[in-house]
Enzyme design. Structure first.
Site, PDB file in Angstrom:
ATOM      1  N   ASP A   1      12.890  30.288   8.563  1.00 57.35           N
ATOM      2  CA  ASP A   1      12.986  30.456   7.296  1.00 57.35           C
ATOM      3  C   ASP A   1      13.285  28.742   6.146  1.00 57.35           C
ATOM      4  OD1 ASP A   1      12.422  31.292   4.221  1.00 57.35           O
ATOM      5  OD2 ASP A   1      15.111  31.712   4.379  1.00 57.35           O
TER       6      ASP A   1
ATOM      7  N   ARG B   1      25.829  38.857   5.498  1.00 61.39           N
ATOM      8  CA  ARG B   1      27.006  38.519   5.851  1.00 61.39           C
ATOM      9  C   ARG B   1      28.029  40.028   5.937  1.00 61.39           C
ATOM     10  NH1 ARG B   1      27.444  36.150  -0.029  1.00 61.39           N
ATOM     11  NH2 ARG B   1      25.511  37.102  -0.351  1.00 61.39           N
TER      12      ARG B   1
ATOM     13  N   LYS C   1      10.521  27.624   4.159  1.00 68.56           N
ATOM     14  CA  LYS C   1      10.150  28.027   2.424  1.00 68.56           C
ATOM     15  C   LYS C   1       8.349  26.305   2.547  1.00 68.56           C
ATOM     16  CE  LYS C   1      13.178  30.579   0.792  1.00 68.56           C
ATOM     17  NZ  LYS C   1      14.304  31.297   1.460  1.00 68.56           N
TER      18      LYS C   1
ATOM     19  N   LYS D   1      17.549  35.426  11.970  1.00 65.98           N
ATOM     20  CA  LYS D   1      17.532  34.594  10.750  1.00 65.98           C
ATOM     21  C   LYS D   1      17.830  33.533  11.038  1.00 65.98           C
ATOM     22  CE  LYS D   1      17.364  33.956   6.567  1.00 65.98           C
ATOM     23  NZ  LYS D   1      16.944  33.154   4.394  1.00 65.98           N
TER      24      LYS D   1
ATOM     25  N   ASP E   1       3.694  21.786  -0.031  1.00 69.85           N
ATOM     26  CA  ASP E   1       3.372  20.253   0.071  1.00 69.85           C
ATOM     27  C   ASP E   1       1.998  20.895  -0.366  1.00 69.85           C
ATOM     28  OD1 ASP E   1       3.501  17.644   0.262  1.00 69.85           O
ATOM     29  OD2 ASP E   1       5.064  17.729   1.326  1.00 69.85           O
TER      30      ASP E   1
ATOM     31  N   THR F   1      14.124  35.129  -6.245  1.00 69.53           N
ATOM     32  CA  THR F   1      15.083  35.639  -6.708  1.00 69.53           C
ATOM     33  C   THR F   1      15.651  35.200  -7.678  1.00 69.53           C
ATOM     34  OG1 THR F   1      16.380  36.812  -4.955  1.00 69.53           O
ATOM     35  CG2 THR F   1      15.106  38.222  -5.796  1.00 69.53           C
TER      36      THR F   1
HETATM   37  O1  C5P Z   1      24.847  37.759   3.883  1.00 73.51           O
HETATM   38  P1  C5P Z   1      23.016  38.166   2.720  1.00 73.51           P
HETATM   39  O2  C5P Z   1      22.894  39.460   3.364  1.00 73.51           O
HETATM   40  O3  C5P Z   1      22.893  38.198   1.432  1.00 73.51           O
HETATM   41  O4  C5P Z   1      21.652  37.573   3.318  1.00 73.51           O
HETATM   42  C1  C5P Z   1      20.528  37.311   2.433  1.00 73.51           C
HETATM   43  C2  C5P Z   1      19.920  35.974   3.719  1.00 73.51           C
HETATM   44  O5  C5P Z   1      18.338  36.296   2.558  1.00 73.51           O
HETATM   45  C3  C5P Z   1      20.890  35.048   3.177  1.00 73.51           C
HETATM   46  O6  C5P Z   1      20.117  33.894   4.282  1.00 73.51           O
HETATM   47  C4  C5P Z   1      19.290  34.387   1.767  1.00 73.51           C
HETATM   48  O7  C5P Z   1      19.309  33.246   1.302  1.00 73.51           O
HETATM   49  C5  C5P Z   1      18.353  35.041   2.141  1.00 73.51           C
HETATM   50  N1  C5P Z   1      17.607  36.211   1.000  1.00 73.51           N
HETATM   51  C6  C5P Z   1      18.220  36.356   0.447  1.00 73.51           C
HETATM   52  N2  C5P Z   1      17.744  36.915  -1.204  1.00 73.51           N
HETATM   53  C7  C5P Z   1      16.435  36.064  -1.442  1.00 73.51           C
HETATM   54  C8  C5P Z   1      16.097  35.438  -0.155  1.00 73.51           C
HETATM   55  C9  C5P Z   1      16.629  35.203   0.948  1.00 73.51           C
HETATM   56  O8  C5P Z   1      19.239  37.228   0.117  1.00 73.51           O
HETATM   57  N3  C5P Z   1      15.828  36.790  -2.836  1.00 73.51           N
END
Ligand code: C5P
Length: 229
Positions: free
Chosen positions: A58, A209, A60, A31, A63, A118
């Site tokens: 991604d 992460r 998003k 992603k 417009d 979220t």
């Molecule tokens: O590092 P981590 O596993 O938390 O990353 C989750 C990814 O999903 C990040 O790119 C974050 O921006 C994205 N994301 C999220 N929660 C959401 C929408 C997107 O963690 N509701």
């Protein structure tokens, strides 16, 4: 197929390349979000795409319909596997995006709707005039997205049961907020493990992460892969 898309959230192109090279064969895709795409654009995207893993771009989009359709058309040469569109942009905007994507034929990117971020709670939704019951607003926007030609939506783990029930088995649910039980929670507050999310009905998982910040990212990805096998 491995359902894990590794979120590569960095503006560091060389670091991203090294990481993705190490993950080959252990994740289903990558992603790339706004942080990477704003820093490196199509040229940087292509450096990653050439490595051969499916890419979830991604961006998003949100417009007027004509502009979103134009943006989708401009991104088609990159051949992303998935792209994101904000459902709150409305039915006409999503339909315009779907029509633009269809021009790529069988190679078209699948379009995923973003419902309620979220980071927003009921009070934030009320402030912008939306239904303060977040789950009801998520289901409402996801249904609109499905009726407007979107292939799926992004959702949090806890939203999976309601969305599966409302949208059927074929609507793609791409789910971030995933934490293996051996990984740090970081800022994810209501995470599920990869296994729990898949059992609940997720189609794909977005995991950042726990893989990217692991001492050995390839080993972390392999561990997740084997937990899902
Ligand atoms: O590092 P981590 O596993 O938390 O990353 C989750 C990814 O999903 C990040 O790119 C974050 O921006 C994205 N994301 C999220 N929660 C959401 C929408 C997107 O963690 N509701």
């Amino acid at each position: 197929m491995n359902p894990v898309f590794c979120a590569v959230d960095t503006p560091d192109l060389a670091g991203a390349e090294k990481l993705i090279d190490s993950l080959q064969g252990h994740v289903g895709g990558i992603k790339l979000g706004l942080e990477f795409f704003m820093a490196h654009g199509m040229a940087g995207y292509s450096v990653i795409a050439i490595k051969g893993l499916p890419i979830f771009l991604d961006v998003k989009l949100h417009d007027i319909p004509n502009t979103v359709a134009g943006a989708v058309a401009s991104l088609l040469p990159l051949r992303p596997a998935f792209m994101t569109i904000h459902a709150s942009g409305g039915a006409a905007m999503m339909r315009a995006a779907a029509e633009a994507a269809a021009k790529a034929g069988a190679e078209r990117p699948k379009l995923l709707a973003v419902t309620v971020l979220t980071s927003l709670d009921g009070g934030d939704l009320a402030d912008v005039g939306q239904d303060a019951d977040t789950l009801r607003q998520v289901v409402r926007l996801a249904k609109l997205a499905q009726a407007s030609g979107m292939d799926g939506c992004i959702c949090s783990p806890e939203e999976i049961p309601a969305l599966r029930a409302a949208l059927g088995k074929d609507f793609i649910l791409m789910v971030p907020g995933i934490r293996p039980d051996w990984a740090a929670a970081n800022d994810q507050k209501r995470a599920m493990t990869p296994r729990q999310a898949c059992d609940a009905g997720a189609t794909y998982l977005v995991i950042g992460r726990p893989i990217t910040k692991a001492q050995d990212p390839a080993q972390a990805a392999q561990r997740i892969e084997s937990e899902l096998a």
